[in-house]
Enzyme design. Sequence first.
Site, mmCIF file in Angstrom:
data_model
loop_
_atom_site.group_PDB
_atom_site.id
_atom_site.type_symbol
_atom_site.label_atom_id
_atom_site.label_comp_id
_atom_site.label_asym_id
_atom_site.label_seq_id
_atom_site.Cartn_x
_atom_site.Cartn_y
_atom_site.Cartn_z
ATOM 1 C CG PHE A 164 -1.838 1.273 1.129
ATOM 2 C CD1 PHE A 164 -3.007 1.247 0.384
ATOM 3 C CD2 PHE A 164 -1.472 2.479 1.724
ATOM 4 C CE1 PHE A 164 -3.802 2.386 0.254
ATOM 5 C CE2 PHE A 164 -2.266 3.617 1.596
ATOM 6 C CZ PHE A 164 -3.432 3.565 0.866
ATOM 7 C CG ASP B 216 5.694 4.062 1.792
ATOM 8 O OD1 ASP B 216 5.653 4.790 2.804
ATOM 9 O OD2 ASP B 216 4.731 3.934 1.010
ATOM 10 C CE LYS C 116 -1.182 6.977 6.723
ATOM 11 N NZ LYS C 116 -0.741 6.029 5.713
HETATM 12 C C1 PLP Z 1 -0.908 6.103 4.253
HETATM 13 C C2 PLP Z 1 0.193 5.589 3.417
HETATM 14 C C3 PLP Z 1 0.528 6.178 2.189
HETATM 15 C C4 PLP Z 1 -0.271 7.291 1.570
HETATM 16 O O1 PLP Z 1 -0.354 8.417 2.366
HETATM 17 P P1 PLP Z 1 -1.514 9.507 2.109
HETATM 18 O O2 PLP Z 1 -1.126 10.652 2.988
HETATM 19 O O3 PLP Z 1 -2.816 8.875 2.506
HETATM 20 O O4 PLP Z 1 -1.471 9.839 0.656
HETATM 21 C C5 PLP Z 1 1.631 5.682 1.516
HETATM 22 N N1 PLP Z 1 2.351 4.661 2.009
HETATM 23 C C6 PLP Z 1 2.049 4.068 3.177
HETATM 24 C C7 PLP Z 1 2.915 2.949 3.676
HETATM 25 C C8 PLP Z 1 0.957 4.493 3.917
HETATM 26 O O5 PLP Z 1 0.634 3.878 5.062
#
Ligand code: PLP
Length: 393
Positions: A135, A220, A249
């Site tokens: 994700f 990520d 986040k």
């Molecule tokens: C939440 C998330 C994203 C995307 O972040 P947004 O601020 O919702 O665009 C990307 N990678 C990971 C691992 C995430 O948990």
Amino acid sequence: MIRAEHDTLAHNYHPLPVVVARAEGVWVEDVEGRRYLDLLAGYSALNFGHRHPGLIAAAHRQLDTLTLTSRAFHNDRLAGFAEGLAALTGLEMTLPMNTGAEAVESAVKIARKWAYEVKGVAPGEATIVVADGNFHGRTTTIVSFSTDESARAGFGPFTPGFRVVPYNDLAALEAALDDTTAAVLVEPIQGEAGVLIPDDGYLAGVREATRRAGCLFIADEIQSGLGRTGTTLAVDHESVRPDLLLLGKALGGGIVPVSAVVGRRDVMSVLRPGEHGSTFGGNPLAAAVGSAVVDLLATGEFQRRATELGEVLREGLTALLGRGVTGFRARGLWAGVDIEPSVGTGREISERLMAEGVLVKDTHGSTIRIAPPLTVTADELRGALGSLEKVLG
Ligand SMILES: *Cc1c(COP(=O)(O)O)cnc(C)c1O
């Protein structure tokens, strides 16, 4: 109130039937004054709790001084933010963006440009290797390499240039690397997939494989980073440094969206003026809040709390094994908990917990995710685990 929302808001979420009006620390309060312990923490956007006093004070100070300049001009907060991130992560340069998806998109662009300019990949041929079950966000390019049909179906045509390999499988990863590979992009722990933790040695293996293949390692850490797992970054558990690190986040302190690509100077330097940007990225309010977040993490207190409370969480979940819980994966203050299907779906368990004053979110049918603010106390956490025991019984 919930019905009115249903009529006029796009239906891209299925929220629990709670209407939150106020929050402080680990507690939220609904419109009727009922209190709930927040075990989701905005998918880790609220690692420091709701309205952390130091972060709110930093935001207030900045609101009274300067909020937006655009990058057409310098602002007096951005350089300090970038320096703070460099010191915190051991990497050199920051590209400030807003949402997590934008950080991922930015890293894809940087990796491709690096592949053409530095690695010498033939024009238009660069590939990026990603993992099954990933994700990384919701843009058209990002869902192009999702393996979740509900995230993809109906949204094509898709962006080419991605190869998907099984997660936690170094041999498959290495087999996918070749002269066209710009980068490997993975989550050090897959959050949305249910807090999937790869085997020890996987991240070090990705580091080694990408080094050998002459491509970049992009981690990520938008959900796994910034204290959640007991270390500043999840890659710290294997003492690994990626070439590009994606943060988001919690970087916004639960106040504003703040994301960043933090990386090696020689890689980040492929971006030159006019080639990439964002109107809001690096704005003074975001930089002030982001800097205050970096300062909180620099104390080590939150990483320590995540480690210590993670033990309480692990003990509590271990006691529930075979009593409605079929398995769990946990690192730091973060767990994916598999519920015995006959006891209820993840959604049903979430609704029962809500009635007990505890908020969680299900993921993938029978799994719930537990990720409280790192400010939660051991007693609050034990109380929530008691509620879980009750709704499973
Ligand atoms: C939440 C998330 C994203 C995307 O972040 P947004 O601020 O919702 O665009 C990307 N990678 C990971 C691992 C995430 O948990």
